[in-house]
Design an enzyme around this catalytic site. Structure first.
Site, short mmCIF file in Angstrom:
data_model
loop_
_atom_site.label_atom_id
_atom_site.label_comp_id
_atom_site.label_asym_id
_atom_site.label_seq_id
_atom_site.Cartn_x
_atom_site.Cartn_y
_atom_site.Cartn_z
N THR A 9 0.85 -1.19 0.00
CA THR A 9 0.00 0.00 0.00
C THR A 9 0.88 1.24 0.00
OG1 THR A 9 -1.79 1.17 1.13
CG2 THR A 9 -0.16 0.16 2.54
N ASN A 11 -0.65 3.95 1.28
CA ASN A 11 -1.47 4.73 2.20
C ASN A 11 -0.85 4.69 3.61
OD1 ASN A 11 -3.49 5.38 4.09
ND2 ASN A 11 -5.11 4.90 2.60
N LYS A 14 -3.12 3.57 6.50
CA LYS A 14 -3.32 2.12 6.60
C LYS A 14 -2.11 1.44 7.23
CE LYS A 14 -6.28 1.19 2.59
NZ LYS A 14 -6.30 0.48 1.29
N ASP A 70 -7.94 -5.00 -0.18
CA ASP A 70 -8.86 -4.34 -1.10
C ASP A 70 -10.22 -4.27 -0.42
OD1 ASP A 70 -8.81 -3.16 -3.82
OD2 ASP A 70 -10.53 -4.47 -4.11
N HIS A 179 -14.71 -2.75 8.94
CA HIS A 179 -14.38 -3.87 8.05
C HIS A 179 -12.87 -4.10 8.00
CE1 HIS A 179 -14.86 0.08 6.40
NE2 HIS A 179 -14.02 -0.19 5.42
P1 IMP Z 1 -9.33 0.50 -0.97
O1 IMP Z 1 -9.34 -0.86 -1.59
O2 IMP Z 1 -9.02 0.46 0.50
O3 IMP Z 1 -8.49 1.48 -1.73
O4 IMP Z 1 -10.83 1.04 -1.04
C1 IMP Z 1 -11.51 1.24 -2.27
C2 IMP Z 1 -12.57 2.31 -2.12
O5 IMP Z 1 -13.56 1.87 -1.17
C3 IMP Z 1 -12.05 3.63 -1.57
O6 IMP Z 1 -11.61 4.46 -2.60
C4 IMP Z 1 -13.28 4.19 -0.89
O7 IMP Z 1 -14.10 4.82 -1.83
C5 IMP Z 1 -13.99 2.95 -0.38
N1 IMP Z 1 -13.61 2.68 1.03
C6 IMP Z 1 -12.68 1.80 1.47
N2 IMP Z 1 -12.62 1.79 2.81
C7 IMP Z 1 -13.53 2.72 3.22
C8 IMP Z 1 -13.92 3.18 4.51
O8 IMP Z 1 -13.42 2.77 5.56
N3 IMP Z 1 -14.89 4.11 4.52
C9 IMP Z 1 -15.47 4.61 3.40
N4 IMP Z 1 -15.13 4.23 2.18
C10 IMP Z 1 -14.16 3.28 2.08
#
Ligand code: IMP
Length: 195
Positions: A9, A11, A14, A70, A179
């Site tokens: 990542t 991020n 995270k 993801d 989650h």
């Molecule tokens: P990623 O796989 O963690 O990058 O998440 C993909 C997309 O899901 C992000 O760009 C957000 O739009 C949404 N998302 C992921 N986690 C969260 C959360 O904790 N709150 C709200 N939206 C989330």
């Protein structure tokens, strides 16, 4: 000595969150530290597929233990959409949270079944074997955004058992039930068992 594992990542938030749950026995290695500066492809049709694709990409280039995550928001009345497309729901280049929420609320206009869930999958490659861990939080999509905290779809999601959106909660409260935290805790339990 702490066992090293790459977290696929970029991020920083995270990294911090996962590192705190895993504890001192593990040191998370960043993509930058292992020389991966390009965007890692996420082209699969499922959340599991994308998590595995990212972990495999890093493993193929480093040969080292690694994991990737993801996440998607799955809305019952929309047959699981936006799901794996959550980041790029409204725009191709992605991560426009305002546009994503606006489109989601438009697509749910007049829909009475507001049930939805956030689902995170962590894919781990350890000593060449693949494992996945899942974390889910059930809730509902509100009629309008509320709150300034969090990110993504947080202002339109109220988890079951609560009356505020993720964006109205303290980060501590969200991180205790989210989650991602649930998936990370499953992953951490597994890792503690193997060290
Ligand atoms: P990623 O796989 O963690 O990058 O998440 C993909 C997309 O899901 C992000 O760009 C957000 O739009 C949404 N998302 C992921 N986690 C969260 C959360 O904790 N709150 C709200 N939206 C989330």
């Amino acid at each position: 000595m702490a066992r090293e594992i790459i977290f696929a990542t970029n991020n920083a938030h995270k990294l911090e969150e996962v590192s705190a749950i895993l504890g001192d026995a593990f040191r998370l290695v960043t993509l930058r530290e292992c020389g991966i500066t390009e965007d890692i492809p996420e082209e699969q049709p499922t959340i599991e597929g994308n998590a595995l694709q990212k972990a495999r990409y890093v493993h193929e280039r480093t040969g080292a233990d690694c994991f990737a995550d993801d996440t998607g928001l799955e809305v019952a009345a929309l047959d699981g959409a936006p799901g794996v497309h959550s980041a790029r729901y409204a725009t191709a280049d992605g991560h426009d949270s305002e546009a994503n929420m606006k489109l989601l609320l438009k697509n749910m206009d007049g829909v009475s079944d507001r049930r939805a869930r956030f689902r995170t999958v962590i894919a781990l490659i350890l000593d060449g074997s693949e494992y996945t861990f899942e974390g889910i939080v059930e809730g509902i999509v509100t009629e309008a955004p509320s709150g300034n905290g969090g990110f993504g779809y947080d202002p339109v999601f109220v988890p079951d058992g609560y009356s505020e959106t993720f964006a109205e909660m303290s980060p501590e409260c969200k991180n205790a039930i989210s989650h991602r935290a649930r998936a990370v805790r499953c992953f951490a339990e597994f890792m503690k068992g193997i060290r």
